[in-house]
Design a protein around this motif. Structure first.
Motif, PDB file in Angstrom:
ATOM      1  N   ASN A   1      47.401  45.056  46.483  1.00 23.74           N
ATOM      2  CA  ASN A   1      46.882  43.861  45.664  1.00 23.74           C
ATOM      3  C   ASN A   1      47.062  44.580  44.076  1.00 23.74           C
ATOM      4  OD1 ASN A   1      45.443  42.314  47.357  1.00 23.74           O
ATOM      5  ND2 ASN A   1      44.179  44.081  47.885  1.00 23.74           N
ATOM      6  N   PHE A   2      47.292  43.528  43.345  1.00 27.23           N
ATOM      7  CA  PHE A   2      47.661  43.946  41.961  1.00 27.23           C
ATOM      8  C   PHE A   2      47.060  43.197  41.029  1.00 27.23           C
ATOM      9  CE2 PHE A   2      51.401  44.537  44.561  1.00 27.23           C
ATOM     10  CZ  PHE A   2      51.666  46.203  44.155  1.00 27.23           C
ATOM     11  N   PHE A   3      46.041  43.744  40.182  1.00 33.80           N
ATOM     12  CA  PHE A   3      45.482  42.764  38.840  1.00 33.80           C
ATOM     13  C   PHE A   3      45.245  43.871  37.786  1.00 33.80           C
ATOM     14  CE2 PHE A   3      42.758  44.378  42.534  1.00 33.80           C
ATOM     15  CZ  PHE A   3      42.021  45.145  41.909  1.00 33.80           C
ATOM     16  N   GLU A   4      45.168  43.578  36.598  1.00 32.38           N
ATOM     17  CA  GLU A   4      45.414  44.084  35.468  1.00 32.38           C
ATOM     18  C   GLU A   4      44.151  45.152  35.009  1.00 32.38           C
ATOM     19  OE1 GLU A   4      45.688  40.799  32.596  1.00 32.38           O
ATOM     20  OE2 GLU A   4      47.980  40.793  32.885  1.00 32.38           O
ATOM     21  N   SER A   5      42.805  44.528  35.386  1.00 35.62           N
ATOM     22  CA  SER A   5      41.674  45.445  34.927  1.00 35.62           C
ATOM     23  C   SER A   5      41.364  46.561  36.186  1.00 35.62           C
ATOM     24  CB  SER A   5      40.394  44.639  34.783  1.00 35.62           C
ATOM     25  OG  SER A   5      40.236  44.020  35.830  1.00 35.62           O
ATOM     26  N   GLN A   6      40.431  47.304  35.824  1.00 37.84           N
ATOM     27  CA  GLN A   6      40.084  48.399  36.935  1.00 37.84           C
ATOM     28  C   GLN A   6      39.198  47.790  37.959  1.00 37.84           C
ATOM     29  OE1 GLN A   6      40.478  51.520  37.232  1.00 37.84           O
ATOM     30  NE2 GLN A   6      41.790  51.906  35.468  1.00 37.84           N
ATOM     31  N   THR A   7      38.492  46.465  37.619  1.00 37.78           N
ATOM     32  CA  THR A   7      37.690  45.721  38.524  1.00 37.78           C
ATOM     33  C   THR A   7      38.183  44.390  38.619  1.00 37.78           C
ATOM     34  OG1 THR A   7      35.982  45.036  36.680  1.00 37.78           O
ATOM     35  CG2 THR A   7      35.549  47.269  38.180  1.00 37.78           C
ATOM     36  N   LEU A   8      37.986  43.771  39.643  1.00 37.69           N
ATOM     37  CA  LEU A   8      38.413  42.372  39.908  1.00 37.69           C
ATOM     38  C   LEU A   8      37.090  41.494  39.537  1.00 37.69           C
ATOM     39  CD1 LEU A   8      40.340  40.489  41.157  1.00 37.69           C
ATOM     40  CD2 LEU A   8      39.437  40.729  43.432  1.00 37.69           C
ATOM     41  N   GLU A   9      37.220  40.801  38.610  1.00 38.20           N
ATOM     42  CA  GLU A   9      36.143  39.903  38.118  1.00 38.20           C
ATOM     43  C   GLU A   9      36.008  38.453  38.731  1.00 38.20           C
ATOM     44  OE1 GLU A   9      36.567  40.205  33.796  1.00 38.20           O
ATOM     45  OE2 GLU A   9      36.425  42.342  33.757  1.00 38.20           O
ATOM     46  N   THR A  10      37.253  37.868  39.223  1.00 36.60           N
ATOM     47  CA  THR A  10      37.123  36.447  39.410  1.00 36.60           C
ATOM     48  C   THR A  10      36.995  36.196  40.926  1.00 36.60           C
ATOM     49  OG1 THR A  10      39.635  36.604  39.491  1.00 36.60           O
ATOM     50  CG2 THR A  10      38.806  35.932  37.568  1.00 36.60           C
ATOM     51  N   GLY A  11      37.238  37.554  41.687  1.00 35.22           N
ATOM     52  CA  GLY A  11      37.034  37.333  42.973  1.00 35.22           C
ATOM     53  C   GLY A  11      38.479  36.890  43.922  1.00 35.22           C
ATOM     54  N   GLN A  12      39.418  36.520  42.962  1.00 35.72           N
ATOM     55  CA  GLN A  12      40.854  36.269  43.461  1.00 35.72           C
ATOM     56  C   GLN A  12      41.710  37.080  42.933  1.00 35.72           C
ATOM     57  OE1 GLN A  12      41.904  32.112  42.268  1.00 35.72           O
ATOM     58  NE2 GLN A  12      43.759  32.305  43.275  1.00 35.72           N
TER      59      GLN A  12
END
Length: 71
Positions: free
Chosen positions: A11-22
């Protein structure tokens, strides 16, 4: 297909935590080194996943080495 074998999910996302759940982008690698792409682009989930037609064990080994995982 995934019930009978191990798989790796990236999985790839910008922040350290996933805030949106997607998750904005992800792909899977099956135990025998088949790659499964479930996204067309960032935030664009495919209707039907794409699977590689050949296995790529050297690529999987390289990814695991870079990420320092052994499973």
């Amino acid at each position: 297909m995934l019930e009978s074998q191990d798989s790796y999910m990236f999985n790839f996302f910008e922040s350290q935590t996933l805030e949106t759940g997607q998750v904005p982008y992800a792909f899977y690698i099956l135990e025998e080194a088949t790659f499964v792409f479930t996204f067309d682009d960032i935030d664009s989930v495919r209707e039907k996943p794409l699977l590689t037609t050949e296995n790529h064990p050297r690529l999987l080994k390289g990814i695991k080495k870079v990420l320092d995982v052994d499973f």
